[in-house]
Write an enzyme that holds these catalytic residues in place. Structure first.
Site, mmCIF file in Angstrom:
data_model
loop_
_atom_site.group_PDB
_atom_site.id
_atom_site.type_symbol
_atom_site.label_atom_id
_atom_site.label_comp_id
_atom_site.label_asym_id
_atom_site.label_seq_id
_atom_site.Cartn_x
_atom_site.Cartn_y
_atom_site.Cartn_z
ATOM 1 C CE1 TYR A 195 9.539 -40.124 12.946
ATOM 2 C CE2 TYR A 195 7.403 -39.050 13.098
ATOM 3 C CZ TYR A 195 8.609 -39.237 12.444
ATOM 4 O OH TYR A 195 8.890 -38.539 11.291
ATOM 5 C CE LYS A 220 9.486 -36.104 8.750
ATOM 6 N NZ LYS A 220 10.433 -35.786 9.849
ATOM 7 C CG ASN A 269 13.228 -33.507 9.050
ATOM 8 O OD1 ASN A 269 12.040 -33.825 8.987
ATOM 9 N ND2 ASN A 269 14.127 -34.236 9.675
ATOM 10 C CD GLU A 300 9.793 -46.405 8.920
ATOM 11 O OE1 GLU A 300 10.506 -46.006 9.850
ATOM 12 O OE2 GLU A 300 10.051 -46.131 7.719
ATOM 13 C CG HIS A 340 9.884 -40.997 7.638
ATOM 14 N ND1 HIS A 340 10.631 -41.131 8.785
ATOM 15 C CD2 HIS A 340 9.653 -42.260 7.180
ATOM 16 C CE1 HIS A 340 10.813 -42.429 9.020
ATOM 17 N NE2 HIS A 340 10.239 -43.133 8.064
HETATM 18 P P1 ADP Z 1 15.252 -39.169 10.601
HETATM 19 O O1 ADP Z 1 13.861 -38.669 10.293
HETATM 20 O O2 ADP Z 1 16.290 -38.423 9.811
HETATM 21 O O3 ADP Z 1 15.384 -40.665 10.485
HETATM 22 P P2 ADP Z 1 15.106 -39.456 13.525
HETATM 23 O O4 ADP Z 1 14.488 -40.804 13.336
HETATM 24 O O5 ADP Z 1 16.262 -39.339 14.457
HETATM 25 O O6 ADP Z 1 15.564 -38.793 12.126
HETATM 26 O O7 ADP Z 1 13.988 -38.440 14.051
HETATM 27 C C1 ADP Z 1 12.711 -38.467 13.521
HETATM 28 C C2 ADP Z 1 12.224 -37.067 13.304
HETATM 29 O O8 ADP Z 1 12.116 -36.404 14.558
HETATM 30 C C3 ADP Z 1 13.149 -36.194 12.472
HETATM 31 O O9 ADP Z 1 12.978 -36.365 11.081
HETATM 32 C C4 ADP Z 1 12.776 -34.806 12.931
HETATM 33 O O10 ADP Z 1 11.637 -34.324 12.226
HETATM 34 C C5 ADP Z 1 12.371 -35.027 14.378
HETATM 35 N N1 ADP Z 1 13.479 -34.615 15.244
HETATM 36 C C6 ADP Z 1 14.660 -35.242 15.407
HETATM 37 N N2 ADP Z 1 15.438 -34.577 16.279
HETATM 38 C C7 ADP Z 1 14.724 -33.501 16.679
HETATM 39 C C8 ADP Z 1 14.965 -32.406 17.563
HETATM 40 N N3 ADP Z 1 16.110 -32.311 18.223
HETATM 41 N N4 ADP Z 1 13.983 -31.485 17.708
HETATM 42 C C9 ADP Z 1 12.814 -31.580 17.046
HETATM 43 N N5 ADP Z 1 12.526 -32.593 16.191
HETATM 44 C C10 ADP Z 1 13.467 -33.523 16.018
#
Ligand code: ADP
Length: 169
Positions: free
Chosen positions: A69, A29, A132, A146, A135
């Site tokens: 997304y 990211k 985080n 994807e 991805h």
């Molecule tokens: P992952 O990336 O672990 O598969 P998700 O698909 O649930 O998780 O969410 C996609 C991305 O959205 C996450 O990696 C994170 O960067 C962001 N995200 C998820 N929950 C939140 C939140 N509560 N606030 C801000 N960003 C979020």
């Protein structure tokens, strides 16, 4: 003379089982790029034994991130997430190998870095869920979607990894 070259020969000639050709979409990211952690993320997948089959360095449009997304459309953080993800370059990649979707997620850690164990990428290098770092596809079905969104078929590179017989039995 066969002790070493024999293995190299086998990698060239033996058919790779389908399960060892699973693919996952892994993307560094914007903050991973900006914080100088591209090499660190790639290193972990390389060292694990996975095979890199596609990679780009690019800045994606907000529309592209909205497609990526799309399943999160109803979430309050969706607009901010898509804006952030298109604000700076990313490194989309395809990694191949045994259980790479599931094991890739284990290597990443939990969505919330605070729940991620030390030793995972998110556990070691970040703090906030919205930053985080990496991805990783959460299912084989989503990995295929994807990969198709980010790469053309001819951008996926077919080659024999020299380490194959030292990674798989
Ligand atoms: P992952 O990336 O672990 O598969 P998700 O698909 O649930 O998780 O969410 C996609 C991305 O959205 C996450 O990696 C994170 O960067 C962001 N995200 C998820 N929950 C939140 C939140 N509560 N606030 C801000 N960003 C979020």
């Amino acid at each position: 003379p066969w002790s070493c070259s024999g293995l190299a020969y086998r990698a060239m000639s033996t058919k790779v089982p389908e399960r060892n050709k699973e693919r996952s979409f892994i993307m560094i990211k914007p903050n991973g790029v900006q914080r100088g952690l591209i090499g660190e993320v790639i290193k972990r997948f390389e060292q694990k034994g996975y095979k890199l089959v596609a990679m780009k360095f690019m800045q994606a449009s907000e529309e592209h991130m909205q497609k990526h997304y799309t399943h999160l459309q109803s979430k309050a953080f969706y607009p901010g997430l898509c804006k952030y993800m298109s604000s700076s370059p990313v490194v989309p990649m395809v990694w191949e190998g045994l259980d790479v979707v599931r094991t890739g997620r284990v290597m990443l850690g939990e969505t919330n870095p605070g729940d991620s164990l030390p030793g995972t990428i998110r556990g070691d290098f970040c703090l906030h869920v919205g930053r985080n770092l990496v991805h990783g596809s959460d299912s084989i079905e989503n990995a295929n979607k994807e990969i198709a969104l980010w790469f053309r078929e001819d951008e996926i590179v077919t080659y024999t990894a020299g380490q194959y017989d030292w990674v798989y039995d």
